[in-house]
Write an enzyme that holds these catalytic residues in place. Structure first.
Site, PDB file in Angstrom:
ATOM      1  N   GLU A  23      -8.780   4.888  11.738  1.00 22.43           N
ATOM      2  CA  GLU A  23      -7.795   4.461  12.689  1.00 22.43           C
ATOM      3  C   GLU A  23      -7.239   5.400  13.490  1.00 22.43           C
ATOM      4  O   GLU A  23      -8.194   6.317  13.509  1.00 22.43           O
ATOM      5  CB  GLU A  23      -6.102   3.371  11.599  1.00 22.43           C
ATOM      6  CG  GLU A  23      -5.612   4.104  10.499  1.00 22.43           C
ATOM      7  CD  GLU A  23      -4.121   3.964  10.638  1.00 22.43           C
ATOM      8  OE1 GLU A  23      -2.860   4.276  11.402  1.00 22.43           O
ATOM      9  OE2 GLU A  23      -4.183   4.292   9.618  1.00 22.43           O
ATOM     10  N   ASP A  59       0.609  -1.241  -0.051  1.00 19.31           N
ATOM     11  CA  ASP A  59      -0.251  -0.008  -0.035  1.00 19.31           C
ATOM     12  C   ASP A  59       0.916   1.006  -0.049  1.00 19.31           C
ATOM     13  O   ASP A  59       1.606   1.271   0.208  1.00 19.31           O
ATOM     14  CB  ASP A  59      -1.513  -0.203   1.821  1.00 19.31           C
ATOM     15  CG  ASP A  59       0.061   0.306   2.635  1.00 19.31           C
ATOM     16  OD1 ASP A  59       0.288   0.976   3.135  1.00 19.31           O
ATOM     17  OD2 ASP A  59      -0.345  -1.357   3.144  1.00 19.31           O
ATOM     18  N   ASP A 115     -10.147   3.586   5.524  1.00 17.11           N
ATOM     19  CA  ASP A 115      -8.877   3.468   6.863  1.00 17.11           C
ATOM     20  C   ASP A 115      -9.335   4.129   7.564  1.00 17.11           C
ATOM     21  O   ASP A 115      -9.384   5.198   7.455  1.00 17.11           O
ATOM     22  CB  ASP A 115      -8.003   4.191   6.284  1.00 17.11           C
ATOM     23  CG  ASP A 115      -6.558   4.339   6.808  1.00 17.11           C
ATOM     24  OD1 ASP A 115      -6.402   4.030   8.435  1.00 17.11           O
ATOM     25  OD2 ASP A 115      -5.244   5.321   6.714  1.00 17.11           O
TER      26      ASP A 115
END
Length: 272
Positions: free
Chosen positions: A162, A71, A160
């Protein structure tokens, strides 16, 4: 009539100057919150994993066969995709957007470059739940590279979600508010693309900030982050992971990942 005040003695003036210099020196040594906070747009997959997550939990076995992936974000700049392909990397995720205020300036080179060497690739969005709604960010993501096409080479978009690199870990939200924000994003993304988005997260963050909510496991593939020899305990609801970000110090590109299955399973996810 002017009032004449006695002028401080030279010794007193020197003492006062010394006190000011000492105070200034102390200020220079104090940590600066602003200096420690990265600029908006600089976040990337796993930015907080090394600092917040360690080796813990019960190992969960994956398939015997796994497929290597990477990634990337703007931090990697122009990526040497032929080198990665030759090393055995067969799939990639590229940061497209963050919040509703940032697009990756290297997105075209990274997204198209990975495709052109033969990789199956997808785009991801770095969530900032404290700035705008989940729906607004899903729309922004789809409008700036996060869409999906049935070409057998495009993976569904990834959320994503987090640690907050710009402030409080959970973005100032309660666990129920965080779950609602994530649901808002996922629902909008599916309405726009017809696909269920992948969820990228770490078990410790998910537990802290969603209360270890298990309601997304039935539809949304799990991409779990843990820099260790085993993937460890998974978030609630998911019996297995689809992808695992296992290191931030790989060759050529730091962030490397394992797909939990052979290459034909990567193709199957791309095809829906």
């Amino acid at each position: 009539m002017p009032v004449h005040r006695p002028r401080p003695s030279r010794g007193r003036r020197l003492a006062a100057l010394g006190s000011l210099l000492a105070a200034f020196s102390l200020l220079l040594t104090l940590p600066s919150a602003a200096a420690d906070t990265p600029p908006r747009g600089s976040a990337y997959l796993g930015m907080g994993v090394a600092d917040h997550d360690g080796e813990h939990g019960t190992p969960v076995p994956g398939d015997a066969t796994q497929t290597e992936g990477v990634d990337v974000s703007s931090h990697q700049g122009n990526v040497a995709w032929p080198t990665l392909w030759s090393s055995g990397v067969k799939w990639a995720y590229v940061k497209a957007t963050e919040g509703t205020y940032y697009t990756n300036p290297y997105f075209a080179q990274q997204y198209n470059g990975s495709y052109n060497v033969g990789m199956i690739r997808g785009a991801y969005h770095f969530a900032t739940p404290d700035t705008t709604s989940g729906a607004a960010q899903a729309d922004y993501f789809v409008d700036h590279g996060g869409g999906w096409s049935r070409d057998g080479k495009t993976l569904p978009g990834a959320l994503d979600i987090e640690w907050n690199p710009y402030g409080a870990s959970c973005y100032g939200k309660t666990q129920s508010q965080m779950v609602s924000w994530i649901r808002d994003f996922l629902t909008t993304y599916k309405a726009r693309t017809g696909r269920d988005a992948v969820i990228y997260t770490a078990t410790s963050w998910w537990t802290e900030c969603t209360g270890n909510y298990g309601g997304f496991a039935g539809a949304n593939p799990l991409w779990v982050a843990r820099y260790a020899s085993t993937v460890g305990t998974l978030p609630a609801g998911w019996p297995y992971y689809t992808m695992w970000q296992y290191t931030s110090s790989g060759p050529t590109v730091g962030d490397h990942d394992k797909f939990n299955g052979a290459l034909d399973r990567v193709v199957a996810l791309a095809n829906g």
